[in-house]
Structures are given as C-alpha cells and as structure tokens.
Design a protein around this motif. Structure first.
Motif, PDB file in Angstrom:
ATOM      1  N   ALA A  96     -37.900  19.178 -40.591  1.00 17.10           N
ATOM      2  CA  ALA A  96     -39.323  19.340 -40.309  1.00 17.10           C
ATOM      3  C   ALA A  96     -39.591  19.095 -38.825  1.00 17.10           C
ATOM      4  N   LEU A  97     -40.485  19.898 -38.259  1.00 16.42           N
ATOM      5  CA  LEU A  97     -40.903  19.693 -36.871  1.00 16.42           C
ATOM      6  C   LEU A  97     -41.861  18.529 -36.796  1.00 16.42           C
ATOM      7  N   PRO A  98     -42.063  17.965 -35.598  1.00 15.13           N
ATOM      8  CA  PRO A  98     -43.078  16.920 -35.455  1.00 15.13           C
ATOM      9  C   PRO A  98     -44.443  17.420 -35.915  1.00 15.13           C
ATOM     10  N   ALA A  99     -45.277  16.497 -36.357  1.00 11.39           N
ATOM     11  CA  ALA A  99     -46.583  16.846 -36.916  1.00 11.39           C
ATOM     12  C   ALA A  99     -47.367  17.742 -35.959  1.00 11.39           C
ATOM     13  N   GLY A 100     -47.895  18.831 -36.483  1.00  4.90           N
ATOM     14  CA  GLY A 100     -48.724  19.740 -35.706  1.00  4.90           C
ATOM     15  C   GLY A 100     -47.985  20.871 -35.041  1.00  4.90           C
ATOM     16  N   PHE A 101     -46.655  20.799 -34.975  1.00  4.65           N
ATOM     17  CA  PHE A 101     -45.868  21.860 -34.359  1.00  4.65           C
ATOM     18  C   PHE A 101     -45.522  22.938 -35.397  1.00  4.65           C
ATOM     19  N   ARG A 102     -45.344  24.140 -34.913  1.00  6.37           N
ATOM     20  CA  ARG A 102     -44.960  25.246 -35.787  1.00  6.37           C
ATOM     21  C   ARG A 102     -44.039  26.173 -35.005  1.00  6.37           C
ATOM     22  N   LEU A 103     -42.945  26.593 -35.628  1.00  8.14           N
ATOM     23  CA  LEU A 103     -41.995  27.484 -34.974  1.00  8.14           C
ATOM     24  C   LEU A 103     -42.149  28.881 -35.545  1.00  8.14           C
ATOM     25  N   GLU A 104     -42.644  29.798 -34.729  1.00  9.82           N
ATOM     26  CA  GLU A 104     -42.722  31.197 -35.139  1.00  9.82           C
ATOM     27  C   GLU A 104     -41.390  31.839 -34.792  1.00  9.82           C
ATOM     28  N   GLN A 105     -40.665  32.272 -35.826  1.00 11.01           N
ATOM     29  CA  GLN A 105     -39.277  32.683 -35.647  1.00 11.01           C
ATOM     30  C   GLN A 105     -39.142  34.199 -35.543  1.00 11.01           C
ATOM     31  N   SER A 106     -38.430  34.605 -34.508  1.00  8.28           N
ATOM     32  CA  SER A 106     -38.144  36.023 -34.355  1.00  8.28           C
ATOM     33  C   SER A 106     -37.277  36.525 -35.502  1.00  8.28           C
ATOM     34  N   ASP A 107     -36.305  35.682 -35.937  1.00  4.33           N
ATOM     35  CA  ASP A 107     -35.432  36.146 -37.021  1.00  4.33           C
ATOM     36  C   ASP A 107     -36.177  36.208 -38.349  1.00  4.33           C
ATOM     37  N   ALA A 108     -36.953  35.179 -38.690  1.00  3.20           N
ATOM     38  CA  ALA A 108     -37.698  35.198 -39.951  1.00  3.20           C
ATOM     39  C   ALA A 108     -38.655  36.385 -39.994  1.00  3.20           C
ATOM     40  N   THR A 109     -39.338  36.629 -38.891  1.00  7.10           N
ATOM     41  CA  THR A 109     -40.294  37.739 -38.843  1.00  7.10           C
ATOM     42  C   THR A 109     -39.572  39.081 -38.913  1.00  7.10           C
ATOM     43  N   ARG A 132     -45.678  31.144 -48.466  1.00  7.88           N
ATOM     44  CA  ARG A 132     -45.046  29.889 -48.061  1.00  7.88           C
ATOM     45  C   ARG A 132     -44.549  29.875 -46.628  1.00  7.88           C
ATOM     46  N   LYS A 133     -44.212  31.021 -46.077  1.00 10.00           N
ATOM     47  CA  LYS A 133     -43.567  31.044 -44.773  1.00 10.00           C
ATOM     48  C   LYS A 133     -44.401  31.735 -43.693  1.00 10.00           C
ATOM     49  N   ASP A 134     -45.643  31.980 -43.982  1.00 15.25           N
ATOM     50  CA  ASP A 134     -46.596  32.467 -42.979  1.00 15.25           C
ATOM     51  C   ASP A 134     -47.810  31.556 -43.073  1.00 15.25           C
ATOM     52  N   SER A 135     -47.676  30.363 -42.508  1.00 14.38           N
ATOM     53  CA  SER A 135     -48.626  29.283 -42.779  1.00 14.38           C
ATOM     54  C   SER A 135     -50.039  29.584 -42.322  1.00 14.38           C
ATOM     55  N   ASP A 136     -50.200  30.380 -41.270  1.00 15.30           N
ATOM     56  CA  ASP A 136     -51.549  30.634 -40.757  1.00 15.30           C
ATOM     57  C   ASP A 136     -51.989  32.077 -40.969  1.00 15.30           C
ATOM     58  N   GLU A 165     -42.154  31.513 -40.395  1.00 14.58           N
ATOM     59  CA  GLU A 165     -41.429  30.323 -39.964  1.00 14.58           C
ATOM     60  C   GLU A 165     -40.013  30.283 -40.526  1.00 14.58           C
ATOM     61  N   GLY A 166     -39.865  30.507 -41.811  1.00 12.43           N
ATOM     62  CA  GLY A 166     -38.527  30.650 -42.403  1.00 12.43           C
ATOM     63  C   GLY A 166     -37.716  29.380 -42.454  1.00 12.43           C
ATOM     64  N   GLY A 167     -37.397  28.816 -41.297  1.00 13.57           N
ATOM     65  CA  GLY A 167     -36.572  27.618 -41.248  1.00 13.57           C
ATOM     66  C   GLY A 167     -35.109  27.953 -41.059  1.00 13.57           C
ATOM     67  N   PHE A 168     -34.283  27.432 -41.950  1.00 11.31           N
ATOM     68  CA  PHE A 168     -32.831  27.482 -41.854  1.00 11.31           C
ATOM     69  C   PHE A 168     -32.293  28.915 -41.753  1.00 11.31           C
ATOM     70  N   LEU A 169     -32.561  29.719 -42.753  1.00 13.57           N
ATOM     71  CA  LEU A 169     -32.171  31.136 -42.780  1.00 13.57           C
ATOM     72  C   LEU A 169     -30.682  31.365 -42.575  1.00 13.57           C
ATOM     73  N   GLY A 170     -29.871  30.379 -42.937  1.00 16.54           N
ATOM     74  CA  GLY A 170     -28.424  30.553 -42.885  1.00 16.54           C
ATOM     75  C   GLY A 170     -27.821  30.490 -41.505  1.00 16.54           C
ATOM     76  N   MET A 171     -28.635  30.517 -40.464  1.00 13.05           N
ATOM     77  CA  MET A 171     -28.115  30.525 -39.089  1.00 13.05           C
ATOM     78  C   MET A 171     -28.124  29.089 -38.568  1.00 13.05           C
ATOM     79  N   ASP A 172     -27.053  28.384 -38.899  1.00  7.08           N
ATOM     80  CA  ASP A 172     -27.057  26.933 -38.823  1.00  7.08           C
ATOM     81  C   ASP A 172     -27.385  26.374 -37.442  1.00  7.08           C
ATOM     82  N   ASN A 173     -26.769  26.907 -36.415  1.00  9.02           N
ATOM     83  CA  ASN A 173     -26.816  26.242 -35.105  1.00  9.02           C
ATOM     84  C   ASN A 173     -27.214  27.178 -33.985  1.00  9.02           C
ATOM     85  N   ILE A 174     -28.046  28.133 -34.299  1.00  9.15           N
ATOM     86  CA  ILE A 174     -28.357  29.175 -33.326  1.00  9.15           C
ATOM     87  C   ILE A 174     -29.463  28.766 -32.355  1.00  9.15           C
TER      88      ILE A 174
END
Length: 888
Positions: A561-574, A534-538, A544-553
């Motif tokens: 959700a990000l705009p269509a077509g965008f993806r955030l590869e997260q250092s913390d999730a990874t 679910r969290k490694d879309s490609d 990607e992870g998303g929220f991960l408890g770190m509300d405003n970092i």
C-alpha cells in the motif's frame, strides 16, 4: 507422412493420437484418467501449511517429506496418478550412499537460496502426447552421496552478487558419474499403462543402484472427513508366476487395479501415514509401518519397518550393479487385469513401439516440415514440458482455514483479516491444471495459465479451453469477478490476458467453437467490471492495478500500500485495460454473427476503449498525461494527496505495453447495426474521442483501433528497438539498459533508485524471487511481436522503423523479435546455445548438450536462462512462435 504446413486446426488431421483426442475431449474422458498429474513437489506449498505465520516452506520442509503424510496431494519422480490423485506411481532410487531414499526432487527454499527458491536436480520432460498415451521423462542421479548439506551451506554463504551454487558445481557429476533414469509410459488402453524404467551408468566404473518402483494411495482417511481406507495387497507369487510380482490396489472410487512387475523383486509394504514418533516425538504412531518404512528398510536395513501384508504404500525392490555404459530395464504394468504369462510378452513391446511411432506421426502434423531439425526438437520439447506439467491441484480454502476434525484447530491467526486467502473461502479446486513448473511453481497462476493455453491449443485445444473456463467457474473466480492470482495470495492482481488467450485458442482451434467463446465472454464481463470498480478508484479511466506480475520493475513495491492519500496511476495497468477492452471487442464482434445482442456489447467496449485511450494522454484538472511528449514515452504517474502529480520517468516495460492496445476492425461491421451506427455517429459528432482510431491503408476500408498511432508509435518503437535501451541480441528487455548508470529521483522526500540488472537480481528486491529489472520475458515479447503484425497490416510497408540501425517494416521488425527469441535456443559460435549460458548444459558433452532447458526468464545481455530452470509455462510460447514462422 508430411508434416502439417498450414494453420488449420489439429482436429482436421487424423492420426491415431488425434483420434484419441476426438474420443476423449473432456476432462473426465477415459483416455485422460491417467497422466503425469503427480506433482514434482508437494512439500513447502501453501496447501500443506497450517502454521500461524504462513511460512509454508518451514511448516513442511524437505526433511520431513519422506516421513510425513501430505494433506492435499502427493509428489514423486517422474510419476503418474489418476486425475483424482487417489492412486500414485513413481520411481524411488538409492545409490547405496545417500542418507535418505531419493523419492522426490530436492531444492532450496526462498530463504536458503541466494537467488530465491531453486531446484538442485537435473531432470527433463523428453516427450509426451496430449492424451498421455505416450510419455517420457528423465532424471540424472549422482552415484556419490547427494550433497544436501553442501548445497545449503554454500548457497547461504554466497551473496546476491554471486551465481547460484548448483549441483554440478560440487564436482559430484564429474566424469559423468551419474545414472540416467528414464521413465517411459505407453497406454495399451485408457486403463492399461505399460511402464518402462531404464537406468544407464554413464560413469567410468561399475556402480550399484537400487531401483524401487512405488505405488501408493493418497492419504484421505486420517483427517476425520472420510474414514474409508483403501487397500494395497501383494499377490501371492505362486499365483502370478515365478518371474512376476504384483500388488493389488483396491479403492472405493477407482475400483481394483493391479501393478505387476517383471522378475522377482522383493515387495515392500508400509502405510502412507506420518511417522509422528520420529518427527515430533509423539509416544506412538497410528501404525508401526509408516510412510518412511520403505526408506528405512532399504537405506538403514530396518527389516521391521515394512511387511508383506496389506497397506497403502508398496515398492518393488530391484538391485543391480551396472558396468560403465551398461543399462538395465525394468518393466511394469498398471492395469485392471490380473497378471498372466503374456503381461510382458511381445504385445508389451509392441505397445511401446506403436505409441512412440504415433507420437512422431502426431507431431509431424503439428510442427511444420519447413522447420529445421533444431527448431523442431525445441518445439517438441516445449510441448513435452507443458504436457508433463499438467498436475493435480486440490485446495479447498474453507476446509484449509477451518482445519480437519481429527486434528487440533489451526491457529486463530489464520482466520484473521491478515491471514492468507481468508477472503477466498469459495475457492475449491480438485482439477488437473497446467502449472508453470513442477518444482519452483507447482501451482497455477492466472496469467501464466493464459499463456500456457495458447501453446497447448496447438496440441490439445479442448484442454486449453477447459483450463480457461476453469478459472472463470464459480468455485475459482471470486464472487466479485476477480480471477485468482496464485495460492500464495489469490487476491494479488495479474494482468487481464484471459480474453486475449481465449481469442487465440478460438482461432487456433479453427474459429468454430462459438459456444466456448460465449462462455468465456459472459464471465469476463464480470471480471471487466471488477477491474473498473476496484482498480480505477477515481473513475478517471486510468488504473492502479498494483503488482501485475511485474515484481521489480518500479522504484518501489507495487504490491504494498502507498502512503495515505497517494495513488499510482500505472501505465501498464491502464495499457492492459485498453488491451482487455480491444480483446473483448474482438470477441463480441465474433459472437455478434451468431448472437446479435453481442452487437451492443461490442459498442460498449468500443466506447470504453476510446475513453481509456483518451485518458492515457490527458487526465485531471492539470491536464497531465501518462504520455510524456518530450521523451516520447509512457510513464507511471504518482498522484500526491494535495492533487499534485509526479511523473516517474523510468523507461521500463510499462511504457512499451501501450503498443499492445491495438485491434483491426473488419469491413463486415456494416452487418452489425448498433456498432456500425455508433461508430459513424462518433466519427461525425465526437471526433475528439477518436484519437485512438486510425484509418488503415487497406483499400477495402479496414480500420485500426490503437492507443498509439503515427508519430507517437514511431517514437516508442525507436526506444524499443534501440540496442542501447530495450533491444538486445535475444529479445526485448524489461528495463532500459540506459540504467546501467542508476536512475535516481525523490519520492515523498525519499531518494529512490533503480538500475538495470540483466540477469539475477543483485539485491533483495520486492515481489519474491523474480527480477524484472532487465531480463527478457517471453510472454511480453511475444505479445509485442504480435501487436506489431496488427499495426503493420493496417499501416502498410510505408510505415518503417529503425531496428538496430536498419530500416524495417513492422512485419520485419516483428520477425526480428521472433528471430532473436528463437536464437536463444539455437547453437551459436562454439556450438553453444545462448540460453545455456555458463551452466553445465553448455558442455560439449552430448549427454548435456542434447537436453534443452526452458527457463523462467533470460539474461538481457547474454540470453542465459535464469530463474526457474525448468519453467516450461510461458516460455513454451517458443513452440507456437516457431510454428507460425514455419507456416508462412
């Protein structure tokens, strides 16, 4: 008796409380039947919300709580209940001036407070043992009329740049014009609870106080699912004696209990039923003696609001006038036994004294005698808070969504795709669960709970194990393998720290319960698969992870959700997934000794870790990395629809978390044929995959698996220990202080900024009422300090880093983090604890200075405790941290 001075598990040391723990290991054990499981707040929770818009705070607000029957739980002041929540006890108070009986804690909702929901009371968990054989809790009750309106209006007037307006700011507590109300519970046996309610007038004048110990049944009969009604009946005073009063409580499941009160208080009886006439203008009520009957009788003098017959709620009404400094004591006893002349005889006080002494003896074996009195008191209070925040959590999502047969169907919006928790209809809990806080967070959160369990394992390892297993059971864990986050949105994503917590609990408990470890590991295989799917879309091994408890970092809301077509590869999730891999690898190596198939499982997590470690440095056709070699730091990367990438150069906790992805491989891997042969094959044939594998300095040949090694580790740590960036006098900040001057960048044509905020948020940020833009958070600090120890064991003393201008080994650097965290709870210049800040707890008055408050997070510059002001959940990690320091 000397305190425990080694890391041996508690079950090896026999005190009276340890013997009770051995006798009562399971949740259903008799000694665990009664405990502090009554919530500090049931109103304003998701469970009680049957609205169309999901505004839980407004659906059942504080103003209705005294007159409205709850559906799923109960609340009270310093109360107890059985582990099923059927029969409840707490104390109610009235100072002769308040507009309502003081039955529960008051606070502001998220929309009312200028910094989010916030309790506006003073209370402390003083002490407790894990079987709840001994418990103490104190509440500070003003003698003047409680300023409900003033607190609301002033906090509404203040902006985000202002401090919260607290009860002490109103002046109502000046000259110590308050009563301290201390509740003490001591079990004579599993179903015989001695109760002491002591009230003390600390003010300068004689003051009146009404004390009303209450007993009541949770309403289970009004909803159309179970028409059996329990019965609560005062016993004839002539049968119990002139100096005793008693109420008989009969329940079809619990059986018969009697609550006996010393003296001759008036007994008030009503029903735990909603006063629909007063609240909603309904033409009639199911009974004339509704839930608010006791309050109407005491506060408003309505003699017809209560009666002396049977009901489902009752109170013993004591009235006293207390001179300055004077105390009054009220003794009660909840038991299956009928009252008799000896109920409050010498044996009652002997039980109190014995349980108090046994609690001291128990903690002498838990807390090392090498700690000074200050650190010992802090650790013991932290444990007390954890134990008092064990609360009953009832929530069946399917029933909640469908509504109850005796009531109109809930609004259809609740069942829509946008409705809350509609994809979690399998979740059905009725368990005692460790909560972060009894008011701000009277519900579990999966990653908070993991940290709680590590602290709890030092006093009650069986309960800690049961808690970790609970979230992995079929009625909690989603069928697809996701763990429930928290009731506001079970589908949100919390960091995968469950495996780490399970391994820590296993070790604290003596490394003998491999059955527990195996039960955890098999379920976490499902959870790991959920993350990968679910969290490694490609399939890039970046997450990607998303929220991960770190509300405003970050620069934008990662829950949205990000705009269509965008993806955030997260250092913390990874990083969390690399950390997850290594914890599962360590668990698999432990289990392979007793279950050889886990040899193969260890190999799987070895390969997956190596793939993630490699991907963190390079991904995609453009060979762009989360690692920025110019800055020597990890960043999130935004992938655009056209495949272009944009590094979000915000130095925050997301760039420090790769330090956590580290684990040592024991020499004994030679006994694991599959794992050892695969590792040897990789060393020969795929050295390119071993960028995260470092040979350690250990002469016996231990190896280290780590995302960061050598120069990259040193460069990240240089930033982490730079006092102009992350390292403060009180620990590691969540955002670099270099952003006192805001960082600005353009994302998808829109300028975005982020700035360092050491304390409370100065603006309405994402993710509710929390702030990750600078404050210090205990759990990640503890994890980073522990990770440095692992790195240091293998890199040796030759590997040194600069910490606040001084060269240190990694062990010394880890100790420096721990020392600064602990320092927030120690008196500094002027005799004040940094964590107290400028709050009233910083007063020189021992009535305030003697109380330790555990907060949700801490100001990155001053160390002042912020957020939830009684959040003993993850901040209770201070206790095991001090214990580890004490046993060196």
């Amino acid at each position: 008796m000397p305190r425990h001075s080694a890391t041996a598990p508690a079950h090896e040391h026999r005190t009276a409380e340890h013997a009770r723990l051995a006798e009562a290991p399971a949740a259903g054990s008799p000694w665990r039947l009664w405990g502090p499981y009554l919530s500090g707040r049931q109103w304003g929770t998701v469970r009680e919300d049957y609205s169309a818009d999901g505004d839980a705070w407004s659906y059942l607000p504080f103003e209705q709580a005294h007159a409205r029957a709850y559906r799923w739980g109960e609340d009270g002041l310093g109360g107890i209940c059985d582990r099923f929540g059927f029969l409840n006890f707490s104390v109610a108070l009235w100072n002769g001036k308040d507009p309502v009986l003081k039955e529960r804690l008051f606070g502001l909702t998220n929309g009312e407070g200028n910094h989010g929901e916030d309790v506006k009371e003073y209370f402390w968990a003083l002490d407790g043992t894990p079987t709840h054989s001994w418990m103490q809790w104190m509440y500070r009750y003003p003698q003047a009329e409680y300023p409900y309106r003033q607190l609301r209006e002033e906090n509404a007037r203040r902006g985000k740049q202002d401090r919260e307006y607290e009860l002490s700011d109103t002046g109502i507590l000046d000259q110590n014009r308050f009563f301290d109300v201390t509740l003490t519970y001591a079990k004579a046996s599993p179903d015989d609870v001695c109760i002491d309610v002591t009230v003390t007038n600390h003010g300068p004048e004689t003051a009146p106080l009404h004390v009303l110990p209450q007993v009541w049944f949770r309403n289970t009969w009004s909803w159309g699912r179970d028409d059996r009604t329990p019965d609560l009946q005062p016993l004839d005073p002539r049968l119990v004696g002139l100096d005793l009063r008693a109420v008989e409580c009969r329940h079809s499941f619990l059986g018969r209990y009697v609550l006996t009160a010393e003296g001759s208080p008036e007994v008030l009886v009503c029903a735990n039923e909603t006063n629909a006439m007063v609240l909603f203008g309904d033409p009639e009520n199911p009974t004339e003696y509704t839930k608010d009957g006791i309050g109407r009788r005491v506060v408003h003098g309505e003699t017809g609001a209560v009666h002396s017959g049977s009901g489902t709620k009752a109170a013993f009404w004591y009235q006293v006038e207390l001179d300055p400094g004077a105390s009054a004591r009220f003794r009660l006893r909840l038991s299956m036994n009928d009252p008799e002349p000896t109920t409050f005889g010498p044996a009652f006080d002997a039980v109190m004294a014995d349980r108090s002494d046994e609690a001291d003896e128990f903690y002498e074996h838990v807390i090392p005698d090498t700690l000074d009195d200050v650190d010992t008191a802090v650790a013991r209070k932290a444990f007390a808070g954890l134990l008092w925040n064990k609360q009953l959590y009832r929530y069946d999502v399917q029933q909640w969504l469908d509504g109850d047969p005796a009531y109109p169907a809930p609004p259809p919006q609740r069942q829509s795709a946008e409705g809350r928790n509609t994809s979690w209809t399998h979740l059905s809990l009725a368990d005692v669960i460790s909560m972060p806080d009894e008011w701000e967070y009277p519900w579990f959160a999966s990653w908070d709970l993991a940290f709680h369990c590590v602290a709890l394992a030092h006093v009650d390892p069986e309960f800690a194990k049961e808690q970790l297993l609970l979230l992995l059971r079929e009625w909690a864990m989603h069928p697809d393998g996701q763990l429930p986050a928290y009731e506001w949105a079970f589908g949100d994503v919390n960091p995968p720290v469950h495996a780490w917590a399970a391994l820590q609990v296993f070790r604290i408990d003596g490394e003998h319960d491999t059955d527990f470890l195996m039960r955890v590991a098999t379920k976490l295989l499902l959870n790991f698969a959920w993350w990968v799917n679910r969290k490694d879309s490609d399939g890039s091994n970046l997450f990607e992870g998303g929220f991960l408890g770190m509300d405003n970092i970050g620069l934008f809301n990662r829950s949205a959700a990000l705009p269509a077509g965008f993806r955030l590869e997260q250092s913390d999730a990874t990083s969390w997934m690399a950390f997850f891999c290594l914890q599962m690898l360590r668990i698999s190596l432990e289990l392979a000794a007793v279950a050889p198939p886990f040899d193969d499982v260890a190999t799987k997590f070895l390969e997956h870790f190596l793939a993630i470690a490699r991907a963190m440095r390079s991904f995609g056709s453009q060979d762009v990395s989360l690692w920025d070699d110019e800055d020597g730091f990890f960043y999130d990367v935004l992938v655009h629809p056209d495949g272009g990438v944009q590094t979000l150069r915000v130095r925050s906790m997301v760039g420090l978390l790769p330090v956590l992805a580290v684990a040592g491989l024991p020499v004994e891997i030679a006994a694991l044929p599959d794992f050892a042969s695969r590792l040897a094959w990789l060393q020969r044939r795929r050295p390119d995959l071993l960028g995260g594998l470092v040979s350690g300095a250990d002469p016996e040949g231990d190896r280290l698996l780590a995302v960061l090694s050598g120069d990259s580790l040193r460069r990240v740590l240089e930033r982490m220990f730079d006092e102009n960036e992350f390292f403060s006098d009180h620990g590691i900040r969540s955002l670099s202080a270099c952003y006192r001057e805001p960082y600005r960048t353009v994302v998808d044509g829109q300028e975005m900024t982020i700035d360092y905020e050491p304390g409370e948020s100065q603006s309405g940020l994402f993710g509710g009422n929390s702030n990750w833009r600078g404050p210090i958070w205990f759990p990640v600090n503890v994890l980073l300090a522990d990770a440095l120890k692992v790195h240091g064991r293998h890199l040796g003393d030759a590997f040194r880093v600069t910490v606040a201008g001084q060269e240190m080994t990694l062990h010394q650097a880890s100790d420096e983090i721990a020392s600064r965290l602990a320092g927030m709870f120690r008196q500094g210049p002027g005799g004040r604890r940094p964590c107290d800040g400028s709050r009233i707890e910083a007063s020189a008055d021992p009535l305030w200075a003697g109380q330790v408050t555990f907060s949700e997070y801490f100001d990155g510059d001053t160390g002042e405790g912020l957020g939830a002001t009684h959040q003993t959940g993850w901040t209770a990690l201070i206790a095991p941290m001090m214990i580890r320091r004490g046993v060196r």
